[in-house]
Write a protein that holds these residues in place. Structure first.
Motif, PDB file in Angstrom:
ATOM      1  N   LEU A 173       0.829  -1.199   0.000  1.00 26.18           N
ATOM      2  CA  LEU A 173       0.000   0.000   0.000  1.00 26.18           C
ATOM      3  C   LEU A 173       0.866   1.253   0.000  1.00 26.18           C
ATOM      4  N   PRO A 174       0.961   1.955  -1.121  1.00 27.45           N
ATOM      5  CA  PRO A 174       1.705   3.218  -1.110  1.00 27.45           C
ATOM      6  C   PRO A 174       0.923   4.250  -0.293  1.00 27.45           C
ATOM      7  N   VAL A 175       1.633   4.980   0.535  1.00 29.29           N
ATOM      8  CA  VAL A 175       0.978   5.922   1.442  1.00 29.29           C
ATOM      9  C   VAL A 175       1.585   7.302   1.290  1.00 29.29           C
ATOM     10  N   TYR A 176       0.782   8.277   0.948  1.00 32.71           N
ATOM     11  CA  TYR A 176       1.272   9.652   0.933  1.00 32.71           C
ATOM     12  C   TYR A 176       0.208  10.531   1.586  1.00 32.71           C
ATOM     13  N   ASN A 177       0.496  10.991   2.769  1.00 31.57           N
ATOM     14  CA  ASN A 177      -0.460  11.791   3.543  1.00 31.57           C
ATOM     15  C   ASN A 177      -1.820  11.119   3.665  1.00 31.57           C
ATOM     16  N   GLU A 178      -1.848   9.930   4.232  1.00 28.79           N
ATOM     17  CA  GLU A 178      -3.107   9.193   4.332  1.00 28.79           C
ATOM     18  C   GLU A 178      -3.407   8.817   5.781  1.00 28.79           C
ATOM     19  N   GLU A 179      -3.046   9.650   6.742  1.00 30.48           N
ATOM     20  CA  GLU A 179      -3.161   9.236   8.146  1.00 30.48           C
ATOM     21  C   GLU A 179      -4.547   8.723   8.533  1.00 30.48           C
TER      22      GLU A 179
ATOM     23  N   ASN B 156       5.494   4.386   3.223  1.00 30.03           N
ATOM     24  CA  ASN B 156       5.269   5.803   3.473  1.00 30.03           C
ATOM     25  C   ASN B 156       6.172   6.635   2.563  1.00 30.03           C
ATOM     26  N   ASP B 157       5.541   7.228   1.565  1.00 34.52           N
ATOM     27  CA  ASP B 157       6.281   7.926   0.517  1.00 34.52           C
ATOM     28  C   ASP B 157       6.549   9.380   0.929  1.00 34.52           C
ATOM     29  N   GLY B 158       7.247   9.561   2.032  1.00 34.09           N
ATOM     30  CA  GLY B 158       7.589  10.909   2.481  1.00 34.09           C
ATOM     31  C   GLY B 158       6.389  11.765   2.855  1.00 34.09           C
TER      32      GLY B 158
ATOM     33  N   PHE C  51       9.208  10.037  -3.089  1.00 34.37           N
ATOM     34  CA  PHE C  51       9.840   9.509  -4.299  1.00 34.37           C
ATOM     35  C   PHE C  51       8.824   9.165  -5.372  1.00 34.37           C
ATOM     36  N   GLY C  52       7.559   9.266  -5.071  1.00 35.17           N
ATOM     37  CA  GLY C  52       6.528   8.968  -6.059  1.00 35.17           C
ATOM     38  C   GLY C  52       5.958   7.569  -5.897  1.00 35.17           C
ATOM     39  N   LYS C  53       4.739   7.422  -6.386  1.00 31.96           N
ATOM     40  CA  LYS C  53       4.008   6.167  -6.198  1.00 31.96           C
ATOM     41  C   LYS C  53       4.697   4.974  -6.840  1.00 31.96           C
ATOM     42  N   GLU C  54       5.295   5.200  -8.030  1.00 30.88           N
ATOM     43  CA  GLU C  54       5.950   4.091  -8.726  1.00 30.88           C
ATOM     44  C   GLU C  54       7.098   3.519  -7.884  1.00 30.88           C
ATOM     45  N   SER C  55       7.891   4.408  -7.303  1.00 32.57           N
ATOM     46  CA  SER C  55       9.000   3.948  -6.460  1.00 32.57           C
ATOM     47  C   SER C  55       8.457   3.240  -5.229  1.00 32.57           C
ATOM     48  N   ALA C  56       7.346   3.767  -4.699  1.00 32.22           N
ATOM     49  CA  ALA C  56       6.758   3.154  -3.511  1.00 32.22           C
ATOM     50  C   ALA C  56       6.298   1.731  -3.827  1.00 32.22           C
ATOM     51  N   ILE C  57       5.680   1.560  -4.979  1.00 32.69           N
ATOM     52  CA  ILE C  57       5.209   0.228  -5.373  1.00 32.69           C
ATOM     53  C   ILE C  57       6.404  -0.714  -5.509  1.00 32.69           C
TER      54      ILE C  57
ATOM     55  N   ASP D 155      -4.322   0.874  -3.677  1.00 34.05           N
ATOM     56  CA  ASP D 155      -4.242   2.204  -3.088  1.00 34.05           C
ATOM     57  C   ASP D 155      -4.678   2.153  -1.638  1.00 34.05           C
ATOM     58  N   CYS D 156      -4.082   3.039  -0.863  1.00 34.76           N
ATOM     59  CA  CYS D 156      -4.357   3.057   0.564  1.00 34.76           C
ATOM     60  C   CYS D 156      -5.665   3.782   0.871  1.00 34.76           C
ATOM     61  N   ASP D 157      -6.193   4.514  -0.095  1.00 35.89           N
ATOM     62  CA  ASP D 157      -7.391   5.316   0.172  1.00 35.89           C
ATOM     63  C   ASP D 157      -8.679   4.523  -0.002  1.00 35.89           C
ATOM     64  N   LEU D 158      -8.540   3.215  -0.215  1.00 37.59           N
ATOM     65  CA  LEU D 158      -9.681   2.307  -0.362  1.00 37.59           C
ATOM     66  C   LEU D 158     -10.528   2.591  -1.592  1.00 37.59           C
TER      67      LEU D 158
ATOM     68  N   GLY E  33      -9.385  12.676   2.978  1.00 36.39           N
ATOM     69  CA  GLY E  33      -8.283  13.256   2.227  1.00 36.39           C
ATOM     70  C   GLY E  33      -8.661  13.563   0.786  1.00 36.39           C
ATOM     71  N   THR E  34      -7.692  14.091   0.063  1.00 35.81           N
ATOM     72  CA  THR E  34      -7.953  14.420  -1.331  1.00 35.81           C
ATOM     73  C   THR E  34      -6.933  13.705  -2.195  1.00 35.81           C
ATOM     74  N   THR E  35      -7.194  13.711  -3.490  1.00 35.37           N
ATOM     75  CA  THR E  35      -6.247  13.076  -4.398  1.00 35.37           C
ATOM     76  C   THR E  35      -4.886  13.751  -4.270  1.00 35.37           C
ATOM     77  N   LYS E  36      -3.833  12.944  -4.416  1.00 34.31           N
ATOM     78  CA  LYS E  36      -2.502  13.470  -4.182  1.00 34.31           C
ATOM     79  C   LYS E  36      -1.874  14.001  -5.465  1.00 34.31           C
ATOM     80  N   TRP E  37      -2.655  14.009  -6.514  1.00 33.54           N
ATOM     81  CA  TRP E  37      -2.102  14.437  -7.788  1.00 33.54           C
ATOM     82  C   TRP E  37      -2.460  15.875  -8.074  1.00 33.54           C
ATOM     83  N   SER E  38      -1.453  16.680  -8.379  1.00 33.96           N
ATOM     84  CA  SER E  38      -1.731  18.011  -8.875  1.00 33.96           C
ATOM     85  C   SER E  38      -1.594  17.939 -10.392  1.00 33.96           C
TER      86      SER E  38
HETATM   87  N1  UDP Z   1       0.687   8.095  -3.473  1.00 36.66           N
HETATM   88  C1  UDP Z   1       2.038   7.900  -3.176  1.00 36.66           C
HETATM   89  N2  UDP Z   1       2.951   8.857  -3.538  1.00 36.66           N
HETATM   90  C2  UDP Z   1       2.582   9.995  -4.187  1.00 36.66           C
HETATM   91  C3  UDP Z   1       1.209  10.158  -4.522  1.00 36.66           C
HETATM   92  C4  UDP Z   1       0.305   9.188  -4.151  1.00 36.66           C
HETATM   93  O1  UDP Z   1       2.405   6.901  -2.583  1.00 36.66           O
HETATM   94  O2  UDP Z   1       3.445  10.815  -4.461  1.00 36.66           O
HETATM   95  C5  UDP Z   1      -0.293   7.045  -3.073  1.00 36.66           C
HETATM   96  C6  UDP Z   1      -1.494   7.557  -2.295  1.00 36.66           C
HETATM   97  O3  UDP Z   1      -1.240   7.612  -0.913  1.00 36.66           O
HETATM   98  C7  UDP Z   1      -2.555   6.523  -2.608  1.00 36.66           C
HETATM   99  C8  UDP Z   1      -2.197   6.113  -4.032  1.00 36.66           C
HETATM  100  O4  UDP Z   1      -0.836   6.486  -4.238  1.00 36.66           O
HETATM  101  O5  UDP Z   1      -2.487   5.383  -1.786  1.00 36.66           O
HETATM  102  C9  UDP Z   1      -3.102   6.765  -5.037  1.00 36.66           C
HETATM  103  O6  UDP Z   1      -3.076   8.157  -4.890  1.00 36.66           O
HETATM  104  P1  UDP Z   1      -4.366   9.050  -5.076  1.00 36.66           P
HETATM  105  O7  UDP Z   1      -5.529   8.417  -4.398  1.00 36.66           O
HETATM  106  O8  UDP Z   1      -4.001  10.423  -4.664  1.00 36.66           O
HETATM  107  O9  UDP Z   1      -4.550   8.978  -6.634  1.00 36.66           O
HETATM  108  P2  UDP Z   1      -5.924   8.784  -7.442  1.00 36.66           P
HETATM  109  O10 UDP Z   1      -6.682   7.684  -6.768  1.00 36.66           O
HETATM  110  O11 UDP Z   1      -6.616  10.087  -7.330  1.00 36.66           O
HETATM  111  O12 UDP Z   1      -5.465   8.428  -8.820  1.00 36.66           O
END
Ligand code: UDP
Ligand code: MG
Length: 319
Positions: A6-12, A39-41, A71-77, A93-96, A201-206
């Protein structure tokens, strides 16, 4: 054992919920599992929550990895998968937004002998129009150049141990997880799921990070944009021959072209095309530069591990 990365970025707010809902799905079926939170920073308390969870939970193995920065989601995976120990590993995804119930369908497929089970979006959930349009364009580009249908694809996948071992061996820094599992081959199957809405939370993508992700993914997976340059160059060559012949004939018959406008237009057009082409080549050179530096994909600052019931002897809490 089933490992879930589960990649995690600000998902407390989502960490504990993710564990609970995964457990509620897997425990009744008696599937032992391990959660690998990466935990991706995060800038919030995510890692503290993971640490606490790993100390409290006893019915599953909880592993928490913390990166030194984002480092980004890809690196986290990737890093999550390389730390996973299960015979079969899932990424979600950690946001269910990826429903845990789908894990059961995937697991059943894996038991039937499929080595890659890919989650495919039946619907894309709530997204704004701009995002939808952008995603459509991006995936159309990738699909066209690679021949893989991507619009409905996701990072929600289950991979057999064999696949994970091969995946982890890939040495490139820039990996596009979604597409690479199709590059790897293996026996694969597809399971459809409905994208749920985010609760916390909100999507982590800008927009900026999405554009960067899109360019990064395209350049790491296909060289089609460079071929596009060649094609447009050839088209212009044909055009140049026609225009050239035209000018020569005009000159020979005594009325030379008085084409200042044509000249300016051609100059501007060709000039901008050359600059765009250089830009495209530049992206690939940047890619080569990044790869050749050979830096690690991520830096793990800290690892926490829970002690699950059946391997008490590996009394590891923290290191
Ligand atoms: N995530 C991450 N690193 C990042 C951005 C996102 O590990 O730099 C994780 C995030 O915590 C979540 C997953 O990737 O578990 C998907 O992110 P998000 O829900 O923001 O993307 P969306 O579902 O909107 O495509
Ligand atoms: Mg999400």
């Amino acid at each position: 054992m089933l490992s879930i990365v589960l990649p995690v970025y600000n998902e407390e707010d989502n960490i504990v919920r993710a564990y609970e809902s995964i457990r509620d799905v897997l425990a009744p079926k008696g599937i032992p599992f391990e959660l690998v939170y990466v935990n991706d920073g995060s800038k919030d308390n995510s890692f503290e929550v993971i640490r606490k969870l790993s100390q409290e939970v006893s019915d599953a193995q909880i592993v928490g990895l913390s990166f030194s920065r984002n480092f980004g989601k890809e690196s986290a995976i990737f890093t999550g998968l390389s730390h996973a120990t299960g015979d079969v590993c899932a990424v979600m995804d950690c946001d269910l937004q990826h429903p845990p119930e789908t894990l059961l369908d995937m697991y059943a497929m894996w038991e039937q002998g499929f080595e890659i089970v890919e989650g495919v979006k039946r619907s894309r959930g709530k997204e704004n129009l701009l995002y939808k349009g952008f995603a459509k364009l991006f995936y159309k580009l990738i699909s066209k150049s690679t021949g893989i249908e991507m619009y409905r694809s996701s990072d929600f996948k289950m991979l057999d141990r064999k696949v994970v071992d091969e995946y982890v061996k890939l040495s490139e820094r820039n990996i596009f997880f979604r597409a690479l599992s199709s590059w790897l081959g293996f026996k694969s199957a597809v399971v459809e799921f409905d994208v749920k809405e985010r609760v916390f939370g909100t999507t982590k993508w800008s927009v900026k990070s999405l554009v960067r992700y899109a360019i990064g993914s395209i350049t790491s997976f296909t060289t089609a944009p460079m071929q596009l340059i060649t094609v447009s160059g050839m088209l212009f060559f044909v055009f140049a021959i026609i225009l050239g012949l035209h000018s020569v004939i005009k000159w020979a018959t005594g009325h030379a072209l008085e084409g200042f406008t044509t000249l300016i237009l051609l100059l501007l057009l060709i000039g901008s095309l050359i600059m765009i082409s250089l830009g495209i080549i530049g992206y690939y050179i940047a890619r080569i530069y990044e790869e050749i530096k050979g830096r690690p994909r991520s830096i793990v600052r800290e690892v926490v591990k829970s002690v699950s019931k059946d391997n008490d002897d590996v009394a590891m809490s923290e290191y």
